[in-house]
Structure formats: structure tokens, C-alpha cells
Design a protein around this motif. Structure first.
Motif, mmCIF file in Angstrom:
data_model
loop_
_atom_site.group_PDB
_atom_site.id
_atom_site.type_symbol
_atom_site.label_atom_id
_atom_site.label_comp_id
_atom_site.label_asym_id
_atom_site.label_seq_id
_atom_site.Cartn_x
_atom_site.Cartn_y
_atom_site.Cartn_z
ATOM 1 N N TRP A 95 0.741 -1.203 -0.150
ATOM 2 C CA TRP A 95 -0.171 0.070 0.068
ATOM 3 C C TRP A 95 0.750 1.240 0.036
ATOM 4 N N SER A 96 2.232 1.051 -0.264
ATOM 5 C CA SER A 96 3.108 2.474 -0.454
ATOM 6 C C SER A 96 2.872 3.234 -1.628
ATOM 7 N N SER A 97 3.640 4.335 -1.597
ATOM 8 C CA SER A 97 3.535 5.177 -2.865
ATOM 9 C C SER A 97 4.262 4.558 -3.854
ATOM 10 N N LYS A 98 4.860 3.368 -3.861
ATOM 11 C CA LYS A 98 5.677 2.691 -4.746
ATOM 12 C C LYS A 98 7.021 3.691 -5.046
ATOM 13 N N LEU A 99 7.483 4.365 -3.989
ATOM 14 C CA LEU A 99 8.580 5.299 -4.280
ATOM 15 C C LEU A 99 9.946 4.727 -3.544
ATOM 16 N N ALA A 100 11.166 4.672 -4.148
ATOM 17 C CA ALA A 100 12.206 4.426 -3.275
ATOM 18 C C ALA A 100 12.802 5.808 -3.018
ATOM 19 N N HIS A 101 12.243 6.259 -1.847
ATOM 20 C CA HIS A 101 12.477 7.824 -1.548
ATOM 21 C C HIS A 101 14.094 8.079 -1.170
ATOM 22 N N GLY A 102 14.604 9.185 -1.742
ATOM 23 C CA GLY A 102 15.988 9.701 -1.213
ATOM 24 C C GLY A 102 15.699 10.405 0.150
ATOM 25 N N GLY A 103 14.558 10.589 0.871
ATOM 26 C CA GLY A 103 14.620 11.161 2.083
ATOM 27 C C GLY A 103 14.516 12.531 2.418
ATOM 28 N N LEU A 104 14.240 13.307 1.303
ATOM 29 C CA LEU A 104 13.991 14.578 1.339
ATOM 30 C C LEU A 104 13.234 15.227 2.588
ATOM 31 N N PRO A 155 10.990 23.983 -2.290
ATOM 32 C CA PRO A 155 11.320 22.826 -3.292
ATOM 33 C C PRO A 155 12.651 23.075 -3.974
ATOM 34 N N ARG A 156 12.982 23.995 -4.203
ATOM 35 C CA ARG A 156 14.235 24.108 -4.975
ATOM 36 C C ARG A 156 15.441 23.806 -3.931
ATOM 37 N N MET A 157 15.559 24.554 -2.754
ATOM 38 C CA MET A 157 16.366 24.392 -1.404
ATOM 39 C C MET A 157 16.352 22.753 -1.276
ATOM 40 N N GLY A 158 15.274 22.288 -1.096
ATOM 41 C CA GLY A 158 15.326 20.866 -0.745
ATOM 42 C C GLY A 158 15.831 20.025 -2.076
ATOM 43 N N PHE A 159 15.667 20.208 -3.042
ATOM 44 C CA PHE A 159 15.845 19.654 -4.274
ATOM 45 C C PHE A 159 17.636 19.676 -4.335
ATOM 46 N N LEU A 160 18.260 21.032 -3.998
ATOM 47 C CA LEU A 160 19.570 20.977 -4.179
ATOM 48 C C LEU A 160 20.154 20.023 -2.938
ATOM 49 N N ALA A 161 19.443 20.140 -1.775
ATOM 50 C CA ALA A 161 20.017 19.350 -0.645
ATOM 51 C C ALA A 161 20.154 17.851 -0.852
ATOM 52 N N GLY A 162 19.009 17.498 -1.955
ATOM 53 C CA GLY A 162 18.776 16.256 -2.287
ATOM 54 C C GLY A 162 19.944 15.551 -3.138
ATOM 55 N N ALA A 173 25.085 10.601 -11.531
ATOM 56 C CA ALA A 173 24.118 11.348 -12.397
ATOM 57 C C ALA A 173 23.599 10.376 -13.411
ATOM 58 N N THR A 174 24.193 9.323 -13.952
ATOM 59 C CA THR A 174 23.531 8.490 -14.992
ATOM 60 C C THR A 174 22.303 7.705 -14.538
ATOM 61 N N THR A 175 22.529 7.444 -13.373
ATOM 62 C CA THR A 175 21.416 6.627 -12.472
ATOM 63 C C THR A 175 20.314 7.578 -11.955
ATOM 64 N N LEU A 176 20.704 8.632 -11.351
ATOM 65 C CA LEU A 176 19.673 9.811 -11.112
ATOM 66 C C LEU A 176 20.323 11.070 -11.381
ATOM 67 N N PRO A 177 19.924 11.739 -12.607
ATOM 68 C CA PRO A 177 20.369 13.100 -12.789
ATOM 69 C C PRO A 177 20.106 14.210 -11.803
ATOM 70 N N LEU A 178 20.786 15.101 -11.786
ATOM 71 C CA LEU A 178 20.775 16.296 -10.548
ATOM 72 C C LEU A 178 19.605 17.131 -11.028
ATOM 73 N N GLY A 202 9.373 25.728 -13.231
ATOM 74 C CA GLY A 202 8.965 24.703 -12.571
ATOM 75 C C GLY A 202 10.362 23.985 -12.079
ATOM 76 N N TYR A 203 10.336 23.226 -11.110
ATOM 77 C CA TYR A 203 11.476 22.482 -10.579
ATOM 78 C C TYR A 203 11.515 20.948 -10.756
ATOM 79 N N VAL A 204 12.370 20.187 -11.344
ATOM 80 C CA VAL A 204 12.544 18.830 -11.524
ATOM 81 C C VAL A 204 13.489 18.197 -10.939
ATOM 82 N N ASN A 205 13.152 17.266 -10.159
ATOM 83 C CA ASN A 205 14.076 16.267 -9.271
ATOM 84 C C ASN A 205 13.822 14.986 -9.740
ATOM 85 N N TYR A 206 14.894 13.991 -9.525
ATOM 86 C CA TYR A 206 14.633 12.694 -9.921
ATOM 87 C C TYR A 206 14.788 11.894 -8.572
#
Length: 544
Positions: A95-104, A155-162, A173-178, A202-206
Motif C-alpha cells: 500500500w505504499s506510494s511505490k517510491l524508493a525515496h531519497g529522504g528529502l 522545493p528548490r532548496m530541498g532538491f539542491l540538498a537532495g 548522475a546517470t542513475t539519477l540526474p541532478l 518549475g523544478y524537476v528532481n529525480y
């Protein structure tokens, strides 16, 4: 012993020595779970118990944590038994969100430890453990006039921390782009139904996304079986202690005592039912199921801030079977814990209201084809909202010697399993290798086999949807099918083949139509699809 260990797992490794730096390759034929193997394993355990033979470890609960423990223990040579009263991934793990979270989110609340561990474990899932079941997902946050000023910046600050977490975790970065800032056009490409006139940029994070969480659990369970673990579903435990339990075969009703050298309670939100000293405070996370066409068949995850919060968001997530999931809530769910949590109408209203902030055409209740809710097993601190409770896991030992592991996050299942098995080995006082699971690909994930299967899928010899679910085992799923017309869909408009239903029964331990429709696949989330696929599931079940 100079880092050498004698493997006590009698089913596969008897008489061999193995160094802590060597990882044997799991074999698909050793990992086949089915009704015949289940009965043989039950008979063997019952006969062994009568002779005084004890497995090293009995694990109760076959969710993501339990199967992770079984794989870790079996790969280190422990004679391991894994049981569940229902099925693989019957509880929270489906019942999860089906995400392997990076923990942001946890980084935003100052919990750097969880955030860093999550980033490391996410990279392991993507690169080693299950690359056929975990892939990169672009998450798009549109910056819109209707959002509060702070939610346009955070969100942008969080993505940079991510990005920083991703780098220190060693994920390429091939596995997960910046992450990056994108224009209005790219936002619309990833999420076609966003209200374009209000979008500034917009901001895009992977992040990592699972094809399906229950499929990951099933793959790990089969891999554990390939290393010699005994995996039994529809086997309930009673009166568990640190030295054994009463087992009940839910198919026959037969009971027998199974002594074990140690026992682990990995029942998650139900941990308190096995050990009454554990206090779990369930938190309900609800998701809606919609036709992907209603949202323009998005290829990215639309992320929308929850009004009044700085670090809570709802998501539109692309999903299998031409669907999207909209989630999620974080609400306290006190009281008796049901086998299958119900979705309250107020959760549906909440999710639609949040997401509709960003959409050109608002979604209505009639657009919702299904819904599901899971209960997170949060450790009860006695205060605060569930959204504020720690997602840390807890490893506990009761006075009777029963070890319990609860709390935590799906992404960290491998680490939780490692810590649990380390404790088991220490308690048993045996010599065993260090954890091997960071280097073990689950069945279907070996790179050479995946490359061959991908080539076949790209050439049209294998359905691409089938390859995405089975990876290196794709051709075997088709070739082993005893049903006629193996590549026919199980029902019109559903991208699941008859061969897959057969595989669920012959190799993945499905014992009922519910196992097939509600866990091995997610067809059952939409009532009309479930009804359409039911005859094919009943036909496949005759193979058991």
C-alpha cells in the motif's frame, strides 16, 4: 575461522565453506514457490520438529522487512523459515506510494540520518538489488501564482540538498540526474494537465520509483528461497517466543509446534499482536487510482504543496496498467488494525482538493476508479501528530527472547534486515559472514539477462510491459507457461498476459485468485478490471 563460515543451511549449502567476500548467484529454479513446494516444506518442518531439529531463525511476517531478513539470513547460511498468515506483501508493503525515496522530507525536518541512509539504500536498489523493478522518476513541482511564496522557494532548496545527498551516497548522475529549474513547456510535457496560465516555471528532481512494491517483496522472497530459505504463506503463528511458535496451516487447519533457535517478529503495524509490550501508532496513507488518460498520461510525478504546510506534498504518480496514483495522506488511525484498511471519503476529498490547485480541469469524485490505504507502523511516542512522528525503526528484544523489528521505511528494508540478522547472529553466538545483500541482485535483475531480455522486448519478441515486471526472467515466464495462448492478455485492455498469471501460480506462490489479482498484480484495484480478469485467474489457479 579467518572469515570462513560453515553454512548450516542444509537444503543448499551443506558441506561447503564460503568466504564473506563471495556471493553465490541465486538460481530461478531454486526460487520457485508453489503449492507443491509449500506442502513439502511443511511436511519437512513438521518431521524435523518431531526429531528435535531446529531452524536457526523463524521470521514472522512476509512484508518487505520480513523477506529482507529472510534473504539476508539465508545468504549468510542460517537455516531460515519465513511465514505469513496471509500472503507475501499482504499488509503495508503493498500500500505504499511505490517510491524508493531519497529522504528529502526527513532532511527538511532535520533528520539527516534517515535522509542519508535512504539515499544510500535507494542507490543500491537502482543499481544492484532490483534495477528491473526500480527506475528513475522525474518529479516536477510547478511554481504557480496560487501557491504561497515560501512553497515557491523551499522545493528548490530541498532538491539542491537532495543532490548533495545523492553525491555523498555515491549514486551517479546517470542513475539519477541532478535536479534543475525548467520552463513552462517542460512542466507541461511531464504533467500535461497542469494549469499552464498560472505556471511561472518549475523544478524537476529525480527519485526512485518501484514498478510495484508487492512485486519487489515477491522477488526478494523468491531470492531468499533460492538461497535455501523456507517461505510459507497462509501459515499463522500463535504464542511466539524467542525459541519457537505454534504454527497453523490456514489451508488444512493443522497445528504443530516449531521450535527455533531464535524468532523475529517482522509483522509491522501488527507487531503489538505478537509482542504486547510494543506500542505502534498507525498512520494512514491513502492513494487514489485514476485512468492515466484523465491526467494526460503523465511521464513525471506532479508534486503539489499541501496548503498550510511547508514540507507536505501530494503527488500524481504514473503507475502500471495505464493508471495514475494520487497520494498521500498522513492521518492517525487509532483502534483495531484491520487486515485491509478502508479509505474514508474525507481522504478522497482532501487529495482531490490539493491536486486540483494545479490542474487546468479539476478532477471530480467520478474520476476516481479505486482507492487504497496503508497503515505505517510508527513507533508511538505518546505525543504529536503522526506526520511529525519519527520514521526511525526500532529493534527490540522481549523478556522471552523474541526479537521485534518495526517502524522504518520501505526504502531502508535492506538495512533494517542487516541490523536484525546481525543481532540474531550475535544472540546465537555463531560465526557467519558479514551482510552480503548489498551485492545480491534479486531474481530477474542480473545485468546480462536483463540486456538480453531488453533486446528481445525492443525487437517485439517479448511485450515491453512483461519485461518491465520480470526483467531477465521474461523469456522464462513465457516459455514455462503451460496455458494455451500465453501472450494473450488476461482481459481486454489489460496489459498482463496469461503467461504471467501462470507464473504467479507456478513460481511466485499464489494460492488464491486474491493472491493473483490483488498482490502479484494490481488489477484488483479497479473493480471492473478485477471482474474482467477473474476467469483467467481462476484458470491459472488450476495449475497449483
Amino acid at each position: 575461522m579467518n572469515n570462513l563460515v560453515y553454512f548450516s543451511n542444509k537444503r543448499k549449502f551443506e558441506g561447503t565453506y564460503m568466504s564473506a567476500t563471495h556471493t553465490p548467484n541465486p538460481r530461478a529454479e531454486d526460487g520457485a514457490l508453489n503449492k507443491k513446494r509449500r506442502q513439502a516444506d511443511l511436511d519437512r518442518l513438521r518431521d524435523g520438529a518431531a526429531k528435535g531439529e531446529l531452524p536457526d531463525l523463524l521470521v514472522i511476517g512476509a512484508g518487505i522487512t520480513g523477506v529482507g531478513i529472510a534473504l539476508d539470513a539465508a545468504s549468510r547460511g542460517l537455516d531460515t523459515v519465513l511465514i505469513d498468515a496471509h500472503d507475501l506483501a499482504f499488509g503495508t508493503s503493498r500500500w505504499s506510494s511505490k517510491l524508493a525515496h531519497g529522504g528529502l522530507r526527513y532532511l527538511a525536518t532535520g533528520n539527516v540520518g534517515i535522509a542519508r541512509r535512504s539515499a544510500v539504500e535507494r542507490g543500491t536498489l537502482l543499481d544492484v538489488t532490483a534495477p528491473h523493478l526500480v527506475h528513475k522518476l522525474p518529479q516536477v513541482v510547478p511554481v504557480m501564482n496560487v501557491f504561497a511564496p515560501l512553497t515557491r522557494i523551499l522545493p528548490r532548496m530541498g532538491f539542491l540538498a537532495g543532490d548533495f545527498l545523492r553525491i555523498i551516497a555515491g549514486t551517479s548522475a546517470t542513475t539519477l540526474p541532478l535536479s534543475r529549474t525548467v520552463g513552462k513547456q517542460r512542466v507541461a510535457e511531464l504533467s500535461p494537465t497542469v494549469r499552464k496560465k498560472d505556471v511561472q516555471f518549475g523544478y524537476v528532481n529525480y527519485d526512485g520509483q518501484l514498478r510495484d512494491d508487492a512485486r519487489l517483496v515477491t522477488a526478494i522472497a523468491r531470492t531468499a528461497a533460492s538461497y535455501g530459505a523456507t517461505v510459507l504463506t497462509k501459515v499463522r503463528c500463535e504464542n511466539a517466543t524467542g525459541t519457537g511458535a505454534t504454527l497453523v496451516d490456514e489451508l488444512s487447519g493443522e497445528k504443530f509446534e516449531l521450535p527455533a533457535r531464535t524468532v523475529v517478529n517482522a509483522t509491522g503495524v501488527w507487531a503489538g499482536d505478537v509482542d504486547s509490550s510494543i506500542k505502534v501508532r498507525p498512520s494512514r496513507g491513502t492513494h487514489l487510482v485514476l485512468d492515466a488518460a484523465k491526467l494526460g498520461n503523465p511521464t513525471g510525478s506532479l508534486t503539489v504543496p499541501v496548503p498550510g504546510y511547508t514540507n507536505r506534498f501530494c503527488f500524481v504518480l504514473p503507475a502500471e496498467h495505464n493508471r495514475v496514483y494520487i497520494g498521500l495522506t498522513d492521518e492517525s488511525a487509532p483502534g483495531p488494525i484491520p487486515d485491509v484498511p478502508e479509505v474514508p471519503e474525507e481522504d478522497i476529498t482532501f487529495l482531490l482538493d490539493v491536486i486540483n490547485q494545479a490542474l487546468e480541469t479539476p478532477l471530480t469524485r467520478e474520476d476516481v476508479n479505486g482507492a487504497f490505504a496503508g497503515l505505517r507502523p510508527l513507533i508511538d511516542s505518546g505525543e504529536g501528530n503522526t506526520a511529525d512522528l519519527s520514521r526511525e525503526h526500532a529493534l527490540l528484544e522481549a523478556d522471552n527472547g523474541l526479537i521485534s523489528i518495526t517502524g522504518g521505511k520501505l526504502t531502508e528494508y535492506r538495512l533494517m534486515a542487516e541490523q536484525t540478522v546481525d543481532k540474531v547472529i550475535s544472540k546465537l553466538g555463531i560465526t557467519a559472514p558479514e551482510c552480503l545483500t548489498r551485492r545480491i541482485p534479486v531474481l530477474g535483475s542480473d545485468r546480462r539477462g536483463m540486456d538480453r531480455a531488453r533486446t528481445a522486448a525492443e525487437a517485439g519478441r517479448i511485450p515491453m510491459a512483461l519485461f518491465n515486471r520480470y526483467g531477465a526472467e521474461s523469456q522464462e515466464v513465457i516459455d514455462s507457461c503451460p496455458l494455451e495462448r500465453p501472450l494473450d492478455p488476461v482481459a481486454e485492455g489489460i496489459d498482463v498476459t496469461r503467461a504471467e498469471f501462470a507464473w504467479h501460480v507456478t513460481h511466485e506462490g499464489a494460492l488464491s485468485v486474491d493472491d493473483i489479482l490483488d498482490r502479484r498484480t494490481r488489477i484488483g484495484l479497479v473493480a471492473a478490471d478485477r471482474e474482467a480478469a477473474l476467469p483467467a485467474a481462476e484458470e491459472a489457479l488450476k495449475l497449483a
